[in-house]
Scaffold this active site. Structure first.
Site, PDB file in Angstrom:
ATOM      1  N   ALA A 146       0.825  -1.198   0.009  1.00 49.51           N
ATOM      2  CA  ALA A 146      -0.065  -0.132  -0.087  1.00 49.51           C
ATOM      3  C   ALA A 146       0.804   1.324  -0.086  1.00 49.51           C
ATOM      4  O   ALA A 146       1.845   1.090   0.645  1.00 49.51           O
ATOM      5  CB  ALA A 146      -0.920  -0.209   1.100  1.00 49.51           C
TER       6      ALA A 146
ATOM      7  N   VAL B 178       5.572  -0.970   2.139  1.00 49.08           N
ATOM      8  CA  VAL B 178       4.873   0.511   1.956  1.00 49.08           C
ATOM      9  C   VAL B 178       5.643   1.065   0.607  1.00 49.08           C
ATOM     10  O   VAL B 178       6.926   1.081   0.517  1.00 49.08           O
ATOM     11  CB  VAL B 178       5.259   1.240   3.075  1.00 49.08           C
ATOM     12  CG1 VAL B 178       4.691   2.615   2.924  1.00 49.08           C
ATOM     13  CG2 VAL B 178       4.810   0.786   4.375  1.00 49.08           C
ATOM     14  N   LYS B 179       4.683   1.683  -0.244  1.00 50.75           N
ATOM     15  CA  LYS B 179       5.016   1.975  -1.462  1.00 50.75           C
ATOM     16  C   LYS B 179       5.509   3.444  -1.394  1.00 50.75           C
ATOM     17  O   LYS B 179       4.371   4.234  -1.032  1.00 50.75           O
ATOM     18  CB  LYS B 179       4.078   1.795  -2.643  1.00 50.75           C
ATOM     19  CG  LYS B 179       3.787   0.561  -2.906  1.00 50.75           C
ATOM     20  CD  LYS B 179       2.381  -0.016  -3.826  1.00 50.75           C
ATOM     21  CE  LYS B 179       2.810   0.736  -5.324  1.00 50.75           C
ATOM     22  NZ  LYS B 179       1.507   0.584  -6.018  1.00 50.75           N
ATOM     23  N   ILE B 180       6.434   3.775  -1.871  1.00 54.06           N
ATOM     24  CA  ILE B 180       7.062   5.192  -1.924  1.00 54.06           C
ATOM     25  C   ILE B 180       7.417   5.758  -2.975  1.00 54.06           C
ATOM     26  O   ILE B 180       8.070   5.071  -3.923  1.00 54.06           O
ATOM     27  CB  ILE B 180       8.332   5.351  -0.933  1.00 54.06           C
ATOM     28  CG1 ILE B 180       7.952   4.860   0.626  1.00 54.06           C
ATOM     29  CG2 ILE B 180       8.632   6.896  -0.945  1.00 54.06           C
ATOM     30  CD1 ILE B 180       7.093   5.536   1.535  1.00 54.06           C
TER      31      ILE B 180
END
Length: 220
Positions: free
Chosen positions: A58, A84-86
């Site tokens: 996400a 975690v998508k950055i």
């Protein structure tokens, strides 16, 4: 090799998880928004659908590094083990470095060049997601970019993986795998195109017809 579905449709994930050898599910803000279910409600449901061994991804929404880190911690607390998508911007790289120290796994997303992806990997991203079809749509060569990125990671950041994204056809996905990608994420329509060819159904119907004509049954 890791195969992911790029969706927030819980019902479809439940259905396809029975069929496909899935490693997990990837999401992004647009995908979550399309489902109109609050992110804090849909993420636990997606995790349940893929099971305890599946990996869920996400994305943060903040534009600054500190905000990204705080949102990443919230996501990690809500769904332990989440990646975690950055977005790989200047602030995103700073956030990836900080999250690496915090022990929160990240994926560098919105990657449009091999150099951008390499920086994300060197900053500590576990995964890097090049946008194949979007690069093509801008007049570039998405597959070549993935090939270059894969080679760069093998030489300079072997602990990171290319997780190729943004596909319109199964051919694009297969070309990424042939380039050495260790992971891909597919939208629902492309995932189903990998199986749904008319020739397969026609072949099965011919088998059934021949068997029934010979033995008067469709069972062994």
């Amino acid at each position: 090799m890791e195969l992911y579905l790029d969706t927030a449709n819980v019902a479809e994930v439940e259905r396809l998880a029975r069929i496909y050898p899935l490693a997990g599910v990837t999401t992004n803000p647009s995908i979550i928004a399309a489902g109109k279910t609050p992110v804090w409600d849909v993420l636990p449901r997606l995790q349940k659908a893929i099971g305890p061994e599946g990996t869920l991804f996400a994305q943060t929404m903040s534009r600054d590094a500190l905000g990204m880190v705080e949102e990443a911690k919230r996501l990690s607390n809500a769904v332990p083990g989440i990646v975690v998508k950055i977005p790989v911007t200047a602030e995103g790289l700073a956030a990836i470095k900080m999250l690496k120290k915090e022990g929160i796994p990240t994926l560098g997303t919105a990657v449009y060049s091999a150099s951008q992806g390499l920086l994300a990997a060197l900053a500590g991203a576990k995964y890097v997601a090049p946008y194949v079809n979007r690069v093509d749509a801008q007049g570039g060569d998405g597959i070549r970019m993935v090939q270059e990125l894969q080679s760069l990671l093998e030489m300079h950041a072997p602990e990171s993986k290319v997780l190729a994204a943004s596909f319109k056809t199964p051919r694009q996905a297969l070309d990424c795998l042939l380039a050495g990608c260790e992971a891909i994420t597919l939208p629902l329509d492309v995932a189903q195109q990998m199986l749904g060819t008319p020739a397969v159904e026609s072949a099965i119907e011919k088998f059934e017809q021949d068997w029934n004509n010979a033995f008067g049954t469709l069972n062994l």
